[in-house]
Design a protein around this motif. Structure first.
Motif, PDB file in Angstrom:
ATOM      1  N   LEU A 149       0.808  -1.213   0.000  1.00  0.00           N
ATOM      2  CA  LEU A 149       0.000   0.000   0.000  1.00  0.00           C
ATOM      3  C   LEU A 149       0.841   1.262   0.000  1.00  0.00           C
ATOM      4  O   LEU A 149       0.368   2.323  -0.430  1.00  0.00           O
ATOM      5  N   ARG A 152      -0.229   4.418  -2.198  1.00  0.00           N
ATOM      6  CA  ARG A 152      -0.530   5.696  -1.542  1.00  0.00           C
ATOM      7  C   ARG A 152       0.332   6.824  -2.089  1.00  0.00           C
ATOM      8  O   ARG A 152      -0.148   7.921  -2.374  1.00  0.00           O
ATOM      9  N   GLU A 163      -0.967  10.218  -3.919  1.00  0.00           N
ATOM     10  CA  GLU A 163      -0.696  11.532  -3.341  1.00  0.00           C
ATOM     11  C   GLU A 163       0.069  12.421  -4.310  1.00  0.00           C
ATOM     12  O   GLU A 163      -0.118  13.644  -4.318  1.00  0.00           O
ATOM     13  N   ARG A 218      -6.142  10.485  -2.804  1.00  0.00           N
ATOM     14  CA  ARG A 218      -6.094   9.892  -1.464  1.00  0.00           C
ATOM     15  C   ARG A 218      -6.501   8.430  -1.538  1.00  0.00           C
ATOM     16  O   ARG A 218      -7.211   8.009  -2.463  1.00  0.00           O
ATOM     17  N   LEU A 219      -6.064   7.679  -0.532  1.00  0.00           N
ATOM     18  CA  LEU A 219      -6.390   6.258  -0.442  1.00  0.00           C
ATOM     19  C   LEU A 219      -7.037   5.985   0.911  1.00  0.00           C
ATOM     20  O   LEU A 219      -6.488   6.340   1.951  1.00  0.00           O
TER      21      LEU A 219
END
Length: 216
Positions: free
Chosen positions: A13, A17, A21, A26-27
């Motif tokens: 992740l 991410r 960004e 956004r995550l």
């Protein structure tokens, strides 16, 4: 992850991410024990119409003389392509998707200024690539820069403590990598041009050719 222990890339992740960004997104994650997880990716809409142009073609000219001869070793094809995009235009890049392939290149006598090698790979991993390089020449093993997701076992931790090689964390920080490459470039002796090498080869051949004598 769906991969077995020790077979992952260590990106997960964190890389997703960072990519989001960088694009202003956004995550989000929602997880329920025993049921699963839901990941939501948010990306901003373009404020104006964007004209899509044809992708730029890579230049056919060879890398400049200041470029480094780099070997990238990683079992993830996506990462290899990312390295090729970011480093391939500035350096003479060779990629190897397995540790076996990397050792084969080194045994064949292919010279590299720096070797960027994933630490945790299936089959022949980073430690074995280091051992293979060390068996050929200690100076080759010293050129290895390891890349790690940070999740490794106790024996790997002891291995890293026993050597002086640099270890970069995934995702690789471009500023740290560039600093390492600049250091390697400053220590490397000037590379001779193709014209100089051809002239030297002709001089050596002429020195060993028998001199012709005139018939009387």
């Amino acid at each position: 992850t769906t991969k077995a222990a020790g077979h992952g890339t260590g990106l997960g992740l964190a890389l997703a991410r960072d990519i989001l960004e960088e694009h202003g997104g956004r995550l989000h994650v929602e997880s329920v024990l025993g049921k699963g997880s839901r990941f939501t990716l948010e990306l901003p809409l373009a404020r104006e119409n964007v004209r899509v142009s044809e992708p730029a073609r890579a230049p056919s000219t060879p890398p400049p003389a200041s470029s480094l001869r780099m070997l990238i070793v990683d079992d993830e094809p996506l990462l290899l392509r990312a390295y090729q995009r970011t480093l391939g235009t500035h350096h003479d890049l060779t990629v190897a998707a397995t540790g076996e392939r990397a050792i084969g290149l080194l045994r064949a006598g292919t010279e590299f200024d720096v070797i960027l090698c994933d630490l945790m790979m299936p089959g022949v991993d980073g430690r074995q690539v280091y051992a293979g390089a060390l068996a050929i020449d200690e100076s080759i093993a010293e050129r290895i820069v390891f890349v790690s997701g940070g999740a490794f076992d106790e024996s790997t931790a002891r291995f890293l403590e026993s050597i002086d090689n640099t270890v970069l964390a995934k995702p690789v920080d471009s500023a740290k990598l560039n600093k390492i490459l600049q250091s390697v470039r400053s220590r490397r002796p000037p590379r001779e041009s193709g014209v100089t090498l051809r002239r030297r080869a002709l001089e050596v051949r002429a020195a060993f050719e028998p001199k012709k004598t005139r018939a009387s």
